[in-house]
Structures are given as structure tokens and as C-alpha cells.
Motif scaffolding. Structure first.
Motif, PDB file in Angstrom:
ATOM      1  N   LEU A   1      16.396  13.539  10.722  1.00 25.51           N
ATOM      2  CA  LEU A   1      15.368  13.460   9.696  1.00 25.51           C
ATOM      3  C   LEU A   1      15.507  14.618   8.725  1.00 25.51           C
ATOM      4  CD1 LEU A   1      12.737  12.037   8.729  1.00 25.51           C
ATOM      5  CD2 LEU A   1      11.490  13.711  10.106  1.00 25.51           C
ATOM      6  N   LEU A   2      15.607  14.285   7.427  1.00 22.84           N
ATOM      7  CA  LEU A   2      15.661  15.315   6.385  1.00 22.84           C
ATOM      8  C   LEU A   2      14.266  15.679   5.909  1.00 22.84           C
ATOM      9  CD1 LEU A   2      18.576  14.142   4.067  1.00 22.84           C
ATOM     10  CD2 LEU A   2      18.554  16.151   5.559  1.00 22.84           C
ATOM     11  N   LEU A   3      13.457  14.663   5.648  1.00 24.10           N
ATOM     12  CA  LEU A   3      12.095  14.902   5.174  1.00 24.10           C
ATOM     13  C   LEU A   3      11.298  13.621   5.269  1.00 24.10           C
ATOM     14  CD1 LEU A   3      12.425  13.456   2.222  1.00 24.10           C
ATOM     15  CD2 LEU A   3      13.231  15.677   1.505  1.00 24.10           C
ATOM     16  N   LYS A   4       9.980  13.784   5.105  1.00 26.63           N
ATOM     17  CA  LYS A   4       9.082  12.640   5.234  1.00 26.63           C
ATOM     18  C   LYS A   4       7.915  12.792   4.265  1.00 26.63           C
ATOM     19  CE  LYS A   4       6.669  14.862   9.081  1.00 26.63           C
ATOM     20  NZ  LYS A   4       7.488  15.985   9.494  1.00 26.63           N
ATOM     21  N   TYR A   5       7.345  11.654   3.883  1.00 26.91           N
ATOM     22  CA  TYR A   5       6.139  11.647   3.069  1.00 26.91           C
ATOM     23  C   TYR A   5       5.111  10.731   3.729  1.00 26.91           C
ATOM     24  CZ  TYR A   5       2.779  10.653  -0.545  1.00 26.91           C
ATOM     25  OH  TYR A   5       1.600  10.494  -1.232  1.00 26.91           O
ATOM     26  N   PHE A   6       3.925  11.282   3.954  1.00 29.18           N
ATOM     27  CA  PHE A   6       2.837  10.467   4.490  1.00 29.18           C
ATOM     28  C   PHE A   6       1.698  10.368   3.470  1.00 29.18           C
ATOM     29  CE2 PHE A   6       5.205  10.070   8.058  1.00 29.18           C
ATOM     30  CZ  PHE A   6       5.166  11.068   9.013  1.00 29.18           C
ATOM     31  N   SER A   7       1.341  11.513   2.893  1.00 24.32           N
ATOM     32  CA  SER A   7       0.253  11.541   1.923  1.00 24.32           C
ATOM     33  C   SER A   7       0.273  12.906   1.257  1.00 24.32           C
ATOM     34  CB  SER A   7      -1.102  11.285   2.586  1.00 24.32           C
ATOM     35  OG  SER A   7      -1.405  12.337   3.486  1.00 24.32           O
TER      36      SER A   7
ATOM     37  N   ALA B   1       0.855  -1.188   0.000  1.00 28.29           N
ATOM     38  CA  ALA B   1       0.000   0.000   0.000  1.00 28.29           C
ATOM     39  C   ALA B   1       0.889   1.237   0.000  1.00 28.29           C
ATOM     40  CB  ALA B   1      -0.913  -0.026   1.221  1.00 28.29           C
ATOM     41  N   THR B   2       0.304   2.381   0.199  1.00 31.77           N
ATOM     42  CA  THR B   2       1.111   3.604   0.262  1.00 31.77           C
ATOM     43  C   THR B   2       1.837   3.639   1.594  1.00 31.77           C
ATOM     44  OG1 THR B   2      -0.445   4.796  -1.126  1.00 31.77           O
ATOM     45  CG2 THR B   2       1.093   6.106   0.177  1.00 31.77           C
ATOM     46  N   PRO B   3       3.146   3.661   1.551  1.00 30.72           N
ATOM     47  CA  PRO B   3       3.905   3.627   2.800  1.00 30.72           C
ATOM     48  C   PRO B   3       4.184   5.024   3.330  1.00 30.72           C
ATOM     49  CG  PRO B   3       5.410   3.477   0.971  1.00 30.72           C
ATOM     50  CD  PRO B   3       4.020   3.633   0.373  1.00 30.72           C
ATOM     51  N   TYR B   4       4.688   5.069   4.536  1.00 31.08           N
ATOM     52  CA  TYR B   4       5.290   6.292   5.054  1.00 31.08           C
ATOM     53  C   TYR B   4       6.770   6.224   4.674  1.00 31.08           C
ATOM     54  CZ  TYR B   4       1.105   6.453   8.004  1.00 31.08           C
ATOM     55  OH  TYR B   4      -0.178   6.473   8.477  1.00 31.08           O
ATOM     56  N   LEU B   5       7.298   7.279   4.104  1.00 30.97           N
ATOM     57  CA  LEU B   5       8.662   7.277   3.588  1.00 30.97           C
ATOM     58  C   LEU B   5       9.485   8.382   4.230  1.00 30.97           C
ATOM     59  CD1 LEU B   5       7.569   6.744  -0.096  1.00 30.97           C
ATOM     60  CD2 LEU B   5       8.967   5.136   1.205  1.00 30.97           C
ATOM     61  N   PHE B   6      10.742   8.082   4.474  1.00 37.56           N
ATOM     62  CA  PHE B   6      11.614   9.013   5.185  1.00 37.56           C
ATOM     63  C   PHE B   6      13.009   8.997   4.551  1.00 37.56           C
ATOM     64  CE2 PHE B   6       8.748   9.259   8.829  1.00 37.56           C
ATOM     65  CZ  PHE B   6       8.075   8.057   8.760  1.00 37.56           C
TER      66      PHE B   6
ATOM     67  N   GLU C   1      10.779  13.134  -4.152  1.00 33.21           N
ATOM     68  CA  GLU C   1       9.544  12.928  -4.885  1.00 33.21           C
ATOM     69  C   GLU C   1       9.097  11.493  -4.775  1.00 33.21           C
ATOM     70  OE1 GLU C   1       9.674  14.069  -8.998  1.00 33.21           O
ATOM     71  OE2 GLU C   1       7.485  14.036  -9.165  1.00 33.21           O
ATOM     72  N   PHE C   2       7.863  11.297  -4.351  1.00 31.27           N
ATOM     73  CA  PHE C   2       7.262   9.980  -4.259  1.00 31.27           C
ATOM     74  C   PHE C   2       6.646   9.645  -5.611  1.00 31.27           C
ATOM     75  CE2 PHE C   2       5.068   6.357  -2.971  1.00 31.27           C
ATOM     76  CZ  PHE C   2       3.691   6.477  -3.093  1.00 31.27           C
TER      77      PHE C   2
ATOM     78  N   ALA D   1      28.049  12.851   3.993  1.00 30.61           N
ATOM     79  CA  ALA D   1      27.484  12.072   5.100  1.00 30.61           C
ATOM     80  C   ALA D   1      26.925  10.781   4.520  1.00 30.61           C
ATOM     81  CB  ALA D   1      26.371  12.852   5.807  1.00 30.61           C
ATOM     82  N   GLU D   2      26.289   9.997   5.374  1.00 30.84           N
ATOM     83  CA  GLU D   2      25.572   8.811   4.905  1.00 30.84           C
ATOM     84  C   GLU D   2      24.082   9.110   4.939  1.00 30.84           C
ATOM     85  OE1 GLU D   2      27.329   5.257   5.650  1.00 30.84           O
ATOM     86  OE2 GLU D   2      25.971   4.343   4.198  1.00 30.84           O
ATOM     87  N   TYR D   3      23.401   8.697   3.896  1.00 26.59           N
ATOM     88  CA  TYR D   3      21.970   8.977   3.758  1.00 26.59           C
ATOM     89  C   TYR D   3      21.194   7.663   3.738  1.00 26.59           C
ATOM     90  CZ  TYR D   3      23.304  13.748   2.772  1.00 26.59           C
ATOM     91  OH  TYR D   3      23.811  15.020   2.888  1.00 26.59           O
ATOM     92  N   PHE D   4      20.171   7.616   4.561  1.00 30.54           N
ATOM     93  CA  PHE D   4      19.346   6.415   4.667  1.00 30.54           C
ATOM     94  C   PHE D   4      17.905   6.728   4.292  1.00 30.54           C
ATOM     95  CE2 PHE D   4      22.254   3.442   6.587  1.00 30.54           C
ATOM     96  CZ  PHE D   4      23.143   4.230   7.306  1.00 30.54           C
ATOM     97  N   CYS D   5      17.360   5.891   3.446  1.00 27.18           N
ATOM     98  CA  CYS D   5      15.932   5.918   3.135  1.00 27.18           C
ATOM     99  C   CYS D   5      15.255   4.889   4.031  1.00 27.18           C
ATOM    100  CB  CYS D   5      15.746   5.559   1.659  1.00 27.18           C
ATOM    101  SG  CYS D   5      14.050   5.561   1.070  1.00 27.18           S
ATOM    102  N   ALA D   6      14.056   5.192   4.487  1.00 22.75           N
ATOM    103  CA  ALA D   6      13.343   4.268   5.376  1.00 22.75           C
ATOM    104  C   ALA D   6      11.866   4.257   5.030  1.00 22.75           C
ATOM    105  CB  ALA D   6      13.547   4.647   6.837  1.00 22.75           C
ATOM    106  N   VAL D   7      11.221   3.137   5.320  1.00 21.12           N
ATOM    107  CA  VAL D   7       9.795   2.991   5.057  1.00 21.12           C
ATOM    108  C   VAL D   7       9.099   2.419   6.282  1.00 21.12           C
ATOM    109  CG1 VAL D   7      10.116   0.686   4.045  1.00 21.12           C
ATOM    110  CG2 VAL D   7       8.093   1.996   3.474  1.00 21.12           C
ATOM    111  N   GLY D   8       7.900   2.910   6.536  1.00 26.93           N
ATOM    112  CA  GLY D   8       7.061   2.391   7.603  1.00 26.93           C
ATOM    113  C   GLY D   8       5.656   2.246   7.067  1.00 26.93           C
ATOM    114  N   ALA D   9       4.887   1.333   7.662  1.00 28.65           N
ATOM    115  CA  ALA D   9       3.588   1.010   7.068  1.00 28.65           C
ATOM    116  C   ALA D   9       2.434   1.776   7.694  1.00 28.65           C
ATOM    117  CB  ALA D   9       3.323  -0.485   7.174  1.00 28.65           C
ATOM    118  N   TYR D  10       2.501   2.075   8.996  1.00 23.07           N
ATOM    119  CA  TYR D  10       1.387   2.714   9.681  1.00 23.07           C
ATOM    120  C   TYR D  10       1.916   3.324  10.970  1.00 23.07           C
ATOM    121  CZ  TYR D  10       1.665  -1.959  11.702  1.00 23.07           C
ATOM    122  OH  TYR D  10       2.128  -3.130  12.257  1.00 23.07           O
TER     123      TYR D  10
END
Lengths: 113, 115
Positions: free
Chosen positions: A46-52, A29-34, A66-67, A87-96
Motif C-alpha cells: 500500500l502506497l496511500l489511501k483516501y477515506f475522507s 458515492a464517495t469511495p475508499y481509494l487506494f 489527489e482525490f 514497478a507496476e502500480y494499481f489503483c483500487a476502489v472500495g465502497a465501505y
């Protein structure tokens, strides 16, 4: 279960050049992205986040991401890199809300003067 | 601005010893997490805690690990008998648990060195 891939382990750019770090995720589904940044020996900022909503999100330090649902991607961009962005950059995903975050393997950014 | 704090910043222990890592999450947050990062590797989820019980855990979080919220402010991770491979940076995080928002705030980490 969700997963995250950051295809580029290392990237080197010249100061002032543009930057794009790639992130691909897997989730039904649409995840939460960071995007997080980590300087050596430091914690995660935290640099930025996408929820909706708007698929182009702005973050701190001039970063944006951009999602793209069709490509399952959440790429990080910056128009002009500064030496302090190394630096080191990490992308992360969460479901809810309350869900664990799954991190990608990270991309180490080096900036040439 | 409220922040997550962790103590100690660096812990050195002998193999087989018990260690307790401490965290103070942001005060009105409902979810608490532990992650670890072995040197040079990615950040890995260990466990999440909500309403005084574990809500999720990874396969890394075996019987050697336990978590506790001993009072209204602290959140601890205990490793009963440390192994060399437990050497890592351990991050605590917390989140408000609001619907539609999974932003997690991370502490500065505790570097655990097992000799």
C-alpha cells in the motif's frame, strides 16, 4: 458496482523527472481509494489511501495523490522519480468497510537512467 | 508490525487435483479476502468472509471454490478440481472492518501452477 480505469498501461520516465499516474473510478458515492505498488513476483504494498477529509493525501516513498470528486479521479504523483520506483502500480476502489476492492488494470512504470 | 502470511509460497499441481491455500490473517481483523492475479493481468476479487460466512463473492468464485476458517487463526481457499486456467497468484488479505476504514492488508501471495 464500482469500477476503476487506469488509462496508461505503460509509462516511461527519466530518473529525476516528475510522475503522474492516472486513475478514474466509477461509484455513486464517495469511495475508499487506494494505490498499491507491486514489484515483479512480489505482493501488493500500500502506497496511500483516501477515506475522507483532505483530498491531497501523502503516502510512503514520497508519493502523493489527489482525490477530485468532480473528475472522479485519484491520480498518483511523485515530484522526482528514482530508479527503484520501477514497478507496476494499481489503483483500487472500495465502497465501505469490509467491501471488496476493485482494481484497475495497472500501469507499468519504467525509469530511464 | 503484524502482517498477513500465506503458505505455501508456490504450489504446483496436476489438473484435476484439489489444492488448499492457507493464510493467517492479522489477529484482530474481522474481514478476510481472497484475490487472484493471472500473470500479467489485474488483481481480481474472489471472495470475502466475515463472521464465519461468505459476505461477498465474485462470478469467478464458482462451486469449484470454497473457503473456510478452520480455527481461530487460519483462513483457507480450496479449489476442488484444478483447471489450467486456475494458474495464478492468489493473495489473501484482511481488514479490521472499522467504520470509515476499508484498508486491506495483503499477504505475499501463493503462486499456483496447474500442469
Amino acid at each position: 458496482a464500482q469500477s476503476v480505469t487506469q488509462p496508461d498501461i505503460h509509462i516511461t520516465v527519466s530518473e529525476g523527472a516528475s510522475l503522474e499516474l492516472r486513475c478514474n473510478y466509477s461509484y455513486g458515492a464517495t469511495p475508499y481509494l487506494f494505490w498499491y505498488v507491486q514489484s515483479p513476483g512480489q505482493g501488493l504494498q500500500l502506497l496511500l489511501k483516501y477515506f475522507s477529509g483532505d483530498t491531497l493525501v501523502q503516502g510512503i516513498k514520497g508519493f502523493e495523490a489527489e482525490f477530485k470528486r468532480s473528475q472522479s479521479s485519484f491520480n498518483l504523483r511523485k515530484p522526482s522519480v528514482h530508479w527503484s520506483d520501477a514497478a507496476e502500480y494499481f489503483c483500487a476502489v472500495g465502497a465501505y468497510a469490509g467491501n471488496m476492492l476493485t482494481f484497475g488494470g495497472g500501469t507499468r512504470l519504467m525509469v530511464k537512467p | 508490525e503484524p502482517e498477513v502470511t500465506q503458505t505455501p509460497s508456490h504450489q504446483v499441481t496436476q489438473m484435476g487435483q484439489e489444492v488448499i491455500l492457507r493464510c493467517v490473517p492479522i489477529s484482530n481483523h474481522l474481514y478476510f479476502y481472497w484475490y487472484r492475479q493471472i500473470l500479467g493481468q489485474k488483481v481480481e476479487f474472489l471472495v470475502s468472509f466475515y463472521n464465519n460466512e461468505i459476505s461477498e463473492k465474485s462470478e469467478i468464485f464458482d462451486d469449484q471454490f470454497s473457503v473456510e476458517r478452520p480455527d481461530g487463526s487460519n483462513f483457507t481457499l480450496k479449489i476442488r478440481s484444478t483447471k489450467l486456467e486456475d494458474s495464478a497468484m492468489y493473495f489473501c488479505a484482511s481488514s479490521a472492518g472499522l467504520a470509515g476504514n476499508n484498508e486491506q492488508f495483503f499477504g505475499p501471495g501463493t503462486r499456483l501452477t496447474v500442469l
